[in-house]
Scaffold this motif. Sequence first.
Motif, PDB file in Angstrom:
ATOM      1  N   ALA A  75       2.526   0.963  15.065  1.00 29.54           N
ATOM      2  CA  ALA A  75       3.959   0.546  14.677  1.00 29.54           C
ATOM      3  C   ALA A  75       4.976   1.447  15.136  1.00 29.54           C
ATOM      4  CB  ALA A  75       3.889   0.702  12.960  1.00 29.54           C
ATOM      5  N   TYR A  76       4.770   2.745  15.495  1.00 30.11           N
ATOM      6  CA  TYR A  76       5.641   3.417  16.120  1.00 30.11           C
ATOM      7  C   TYR A  76       6.070   2.882  17.459  1.00 30.11           C
ATOM      8  CZ  TYR A  76       8.240   7.508  17.276  1.00 30.11           C
ATOM      9  OH  TYR A  76       9.471   8.473  17.613  1.00 30.11           O
ATOM     10  N   TYR A  77       4.730   2.865  18.201  1.00 28.69           N
ATOM     11  CA  TYR A  77       5.196   2.470  19.455  1.00 28.69           C
ATOM     12  C   TYR A  77       6.008   0.961  19.812  1.00 28.69           C
ATOM     13  CZ  TYR A  77       3.727   1.178  24.320  1.00 28.69           C
ATOM     14  OH  TYR A  77       4.148   0.733  25.648  1.00 28.69           O
ATOM     15  N   ILE A  78       5.486   0.107  18.764  1.00 28.37           N
ATOM     16  CA  ILE A  78       6.157  -1.026  18.739  1.00 28.37           C
ATOM     17  C   ILE A  78       7.784  -1.101  18.401  1.00 28.37           C
ATOM     18  CG2 ILE A  78       6.199  -3.551  17.800  1.00 28.37           C
ATOM     19  CD1 ILE A  78       3.478  -3.258  17.000  1.00 28.37           C
ATOM     20  N   LEU A 157       5.247  -1.108   8.032  1.00 24.07           N
ATOM     21  CA  LEU A 157       5.527   0.256   8.615  1.00 24.07           C
ATOM     22  C   LEU A 157       6.504  -0.038   9.844  1.00 24.07           C
ATOM     23  CD1 LEU A 157       2.246   2.161   9.251  1.00 24.07           C
ATOM     24  CD2 LEU A 157       4.192   2.906   7.796  1.00 24.07           C
ATOM     25  N   TYR A 158       6.170  -1.129  10.482  1.00 28.50           N
ATOM     26  CA  TYR A 158       7.215  -1.595  11.735  1.00 28.50           C
ATOM     27  C   TYR A 158       8.638  -1.937  11.170  1.00 28.50           C
ATOM     28  CZ  TYR A 158       9.807  -4.465  14.736  1.00 28.50           C
ATOM     29  OH  TYR A 158      10.743  -5.105  15.535  1.00 28.50           O
ATOM     30  N   ALA A 159       8.581  -2.566   9.828  1.00 32.11           N
ATOM     31  CA  ALA A 159       9.920  -2.810   9.606  1.00 32.11           C
ATOM     32  C   ALA A 159      10.779  -1.434   9.177  1.00 32.11           C
ATOM     33  CB  ALA A 159       9.610  -3.565   8.244  1.00 32.11           C
ATOM     34  N   ALA A 160      10.085  -0.363   8.685  1.00 35.67           N
ATOM     35  CA  ALA A 160      10.525   0.792   8.361  1.00 35.67           C
ATOM     36  C   ALA A 160      10.989   1.475   9.465  1.00 35.67           C
ATOM     37  CB  ALA A 160       9.594   1.567   7.407  1.00 35.67           C
ATOM     38  N   LEU A 188       8.314  10.691   8.659  1.00 36.20           N
ATOM     39  CA  LEU A 188       7.672  10.437   7.580  1.00 36.20           C
ATOM     40  C   LEU A 188       8.813  10.076   6.202  1.00 36.20           C
ATOM     41  CD1 LEU A 188       4.872   9.398   7.093  1.00 36.20           C
ATOM     42  CD2 LEU A 188       4.310  11.905   5.815  1.00 36.20           C
ATOM     43  N   PRO A 189       9.554  11.253   6.066  1.00 34.82           N
ATOM     44  CA  PRO A 189      10.263  11.093   4.765  1.00 34.82           C
ATOM     45  C   PRO A 189      11.163   9.879   5.106  1.00 34.82           C
ATOM     46  CG  PRO A 189      10.401  13.116   5.372  1.00 34.82           C
ATOM     47  CD  PRO A 189       9.524  12.639   6.598  1.00 34.82           C
ATOM     48  N   LEU A 190      11.524   9.298   6.186  1.00 37.52           N
ATOM     49  CA  LEU A 190      12.668   8.534   6.206  1.00 37.52           C
ATOM     50  C   LEU A 190      11.900   7.026   6.310  1.00 37.52           C
ATOM     51  CD1 LEU A 190      14.923   9.907   9.003  1.00 37.52           C
ATOM     52  CD2 LEU A 190      15.681   9.564   6.644  1.00 37.52           C
ATOM     53  N   THR A 191      10.674   6.992   6.434  1.00 36.89           N
ATOM     54  CA  THR A 191       9.987   5.914   6.511  1.00 36.89           C
ATOM     55  C   THR A 191       9.064   5.506   5.301  1.00 36.89           C
ATOM     56  OG1 THR A 191       8.326   6.759   7.992  1.00 36.89           O
ATOM     57  CG2 THR A 191       9.878   5.550   8.953  1.00 36.89           C
ATOM     58  N   LYS A 192       9.255   6.445   4.307  1.00 37.99           N
ATOM     59  CA  LYS A 192       8.531   6.493   3.203  1.00 37.99           C
ATOM     60  C   LYS A 192       8.303   5.072   2.392  1.00 37.99           C
ATOM     61  CE  LYS A 192       8.630   8.280  -0.807  1.00 37.99           C
ATOM     62  NZ  LYS A 192       9.134   9.285  -1.945  1.00 37.99           N
ATOM     63  N   PRO A 193       9.410   4.514   2.225  1.00 37.38           N
ATOM     64  CA  PRO A 193       9.215   3.118   1.534  1.00 37.38           C
ATOM     65  C   PRO A 193       8.200   2.136   2.647  1.00 37.38           C
ATOM     66  CG  PRO A 193      11.407   3.683   1.663  1.00 37.38           C
ATOM     67  CD  PRO A 193      10.632   4.711   2.452  1.00 37.38           C
ATOM     68  N   GLY A 194       8.332   2.076   3.716  1.00 35.32           N
ATOM     69  CA  GLY A 194       7.267   1.366   4.389  1.00 35.32           C
ATOM     70  C   GLY A 194       5.903   1.846   4.500  1.00 35.32           C
ATOM     71  N   VAL A 195       5.860   3.292   4.390  1.00 31.76           N
ATOM     72  CA  VAL A 195       4.442   3.709   4.249  1.00 31.76           C
ATOM     73  C   VAL A 195       3.798   3.187   2.876  1.00 31.76           C
ATOM     74  CG1 VAL A 195       2.902   5.882   3.922  1.00 31.76           C
ATOM     75  CG2 VAL A 195       4.904   5.618   5.802  1.00 31.76           C
ATOM     76  N   ILE A 196       4.551   3.513   1.868  1.00 33.12           N
ATOM     77  CA  ILE A 196       3.945   3.042   0.534  1.00 33.12           C
ATOM     78  C   ILE A 196       3.670   1.667   0.306  1.00 33.12           C
ATOM     79  CG2 ILE A 196       4.695   2.813  -1.855  1.00 33.12           C
ATOM     80  CD1 ILE A 196       6.193   5.631  -1.495  1.00 33.12           C
ATOM     81  N   ALA A 197       4.601   0.757   1.024  1.00 39.60           N
ATOM     82  CA  ALA A 197       4.423  -0.615   0.882  1.00 39.60           C
ATOM     83  C   ALA A 197       3.102  -0.981   1.591  1.00 39.60           C
ATOM     84  CB  ALA A 197       5.632  -1.576   1.559  1.00 39.60           C
TER      85      ALA A 197
END
Lengths: 275, 591
Positions: A75-78, A157-160, A188-197
Amino acid sequence: MPSLAWLGIFFFIPLLLVLVISFAARGTYGGVEWTFSLANYATLLDPLYLTIFVRSLALALGTTAFCLLLGFPLAYYIARAPLRWQGIWLLLVMIPFWTNFLVRTYAWMFILRTEGLMNTVLMNLGLVASPVEILYTDGAILIGLVYGYLPFMVLPLYAALARLDYSLVEAAWDLYASAWNVFWRVILPLTKPGVIAGCILVFIPSLGAFITPDLLGGARTMMLGNLIQHEYLVVRDWPFGSAISFVLMALVLLGMMVYLEVDRGRGDGRRPSVW
Amino acid sequence: MRGRRVWLLSVSLADLLFLYLPIGVLILFSFNASRLSATWQGFTFQWYRALAADEALMTSLQNSLLVASVSTMIATVLGVSAAVSLERFQFRRQQVVEGALLLPLVMPEVMMGVALMLFFVTIKLPLSLVTVTLGHAAFNLPVVMVMVRARLRKLDPGLEEAARDLGATPWQAFQRVTPRARPDHRGLWDQASADRRTPAFRCGGWGEPQPGGCKPTSSEPSLRRSGSRRPARRVFCLILCFTLAFLACQPTPEDVPKNTPKTGADATSRAATTLHYFTWTDYVSDDLLNAFGKANGVKVVVDTFSSNEELLAKLQSGATGYDVTVPSDFMVSIMVKQGLLAELDLAKIPNVGLVEERLQHLPFDPENRYSIPYLWGTVGIGYDSNVIPAEPESWAVLWDPRYKGRISMLNDQRELFGAALRAMGQSANAKDPKIIEQAKAKLVSQKPLVKTYSSDNYDQLLVSGEVALAHGWGGAVARAMVERPSIKYVVPKEGATIWSDCLVVLKTSRNRELAMRFINFLLDRDVAARTTNRLLFASSNREAKPLVLAQLRQNPAVYPPDSTFDRLEWITDVGEAIKLYDRAWTELKLR
């Protein structure tokens, strides 16, 4: 509100029915005998069934963890790729979805079997001396589940990550943060909603999965989904099947509520943005 | 920095490889000449040709598309309205309503499927494509709502207000302005046909192969940004073709039954022209069905099950619309007791007179009031004589630790316990709780040796050499012999079960006349002989036997030799004791 009415009829009433039937008893050849007893729930306390709950939770957690490990870098790479490549990568992630899940699972059986593709390759490369027996084990179930649900992890994850402000990441680098700290304390903290979703989207379906354990696990052991299916479609004990379903549902809801409470407790006033 | 990018790229590529490996295998095997597709047997286009001719597959494709479009429409209308009202209006208990609307998203699908099935059975709505559609709509509604809402949130409400100020009606404002949220619901078309098998399988479609769909998530809009919809569709079509060809070459897997009986208005309008045949996995020969169809100007639609229990469960859970089905002996008596079967009109089935003597006056239906034996055989052990040179005489070989991991057992309650009970010297129909408990203990002790419990792909496993010993139905073992001649079949000395699958007409059938004709057709001498030659299960028609290929007549896996009959036992209905078997079987699986 029409949508609420629709869900009322085709979701809430059925759920209520499951609850009601879970207190009844089965007839000899299936069907329901209307009595009231807690016997079905008492049976569930049998260590045998508790084992199934634990096993299913463990496999679902494992699936979620592997999906996260594999999915985050992708997701990060994309998200960091040039814009016109992002679409292509996302498309590539989704295409496998357009094939029937069952058929893809069958394909895994060809790959994993003793004389299958994986062992042929491994043996020819001289990596292993004798074939690795993986089909019909928990390992095979795990592979199948991770395979099935990986895109559910990658997409949120990508969306976040796409929304992430990278100047913050760069700032962290400039301030000599280590790679780990950049990841752990900034990304990680900034993308937490995506991780949780992503975790929710992977964890819940894998908890109730039944096709993968049946085909790749060789029907030797059961997960919760299999147990429910077994009770309904094979031994036709609907009341007991309902009791299991209801406990499963209660577990999921409990988990969600705990998460929401914890999230609210952090108290930045925002409602949790899972989706 | 560079190192990190390389690392990220390689993980990403590895992920893609992981995602595409099975697809590649799928494509490769869709060109495989072997029907059992266990091993590569050469290149062929035959499955693609078969595909074009496979009406059942095409019907199921139509079904999927129909269910997808209708349920998408319902879900879109309801979902959009929910999203608009949640986002644009304030009302009491809004949070509760929102939570309720989101709840289906966090519900395991198996749970939803079960609940819906119970609901439809309770309100006595026959399970059909209609119920599948209703269920799918309920599944999809929250997804639509979430996606549209996310989009609406970004849309400036001022635009709508401006429209109202300029004299637009609320409807005009919604119709002309709010479409800025549209791309989100366009994505739904893909989503509707998403791989949600559960509701279909529970609600009556029994999971028609669902050929497509990606589950949408919050990131769906990003696809739009790349503008790659059109190529996406082409790739989709191509993959669809490969998948269908692969399905055509598979011995129909149990979970991919090919058709759903039509019910409701559709059934009445076409009732006279369609016969629904509910039969065992891989138990039909298409050319014979087509022959019957052509001769009678009707269409035969096939759906499959893979165990007697599954058949009963589906009929009990309200699956209607089937005309003819094929339960085994003991299940016939259960179905009679349950009042599921219609009486046969033997005057319309003259071929009943040709049934083998051994199969006449069977205890479960001595006068053929409800059933007529169709295919029959024994259950025994298929083994690879390269691995086990001496014929295993006893069931004990299945408990021999030397063959750990190379044994497959039937995933069938009564047969599995039957084998254990016979191995113990007991009747396969034991009702004594202690003896059933002992049989369970025996099976539990065997479990570490068992590679898989399977009722429908052990023939493939024998061919590929994956297992050396398979507890199985003779005919399936005979099929494995064709591809791997070292496979042999034995009925152990402690005795085994004899079975006969019987043709019956369901009480709910609306085409009884046609059903009787169909049964008579299947029992016809020439048809029966061709069936045996094709499926390698012995036909009940005694006049058909001379017409069967000599090597099949002499194959003990197909026609049980006379010498074995004194040690064969019919499985019978054990009444209340079935609960003991159910419990024991569940426990065996849980261990």
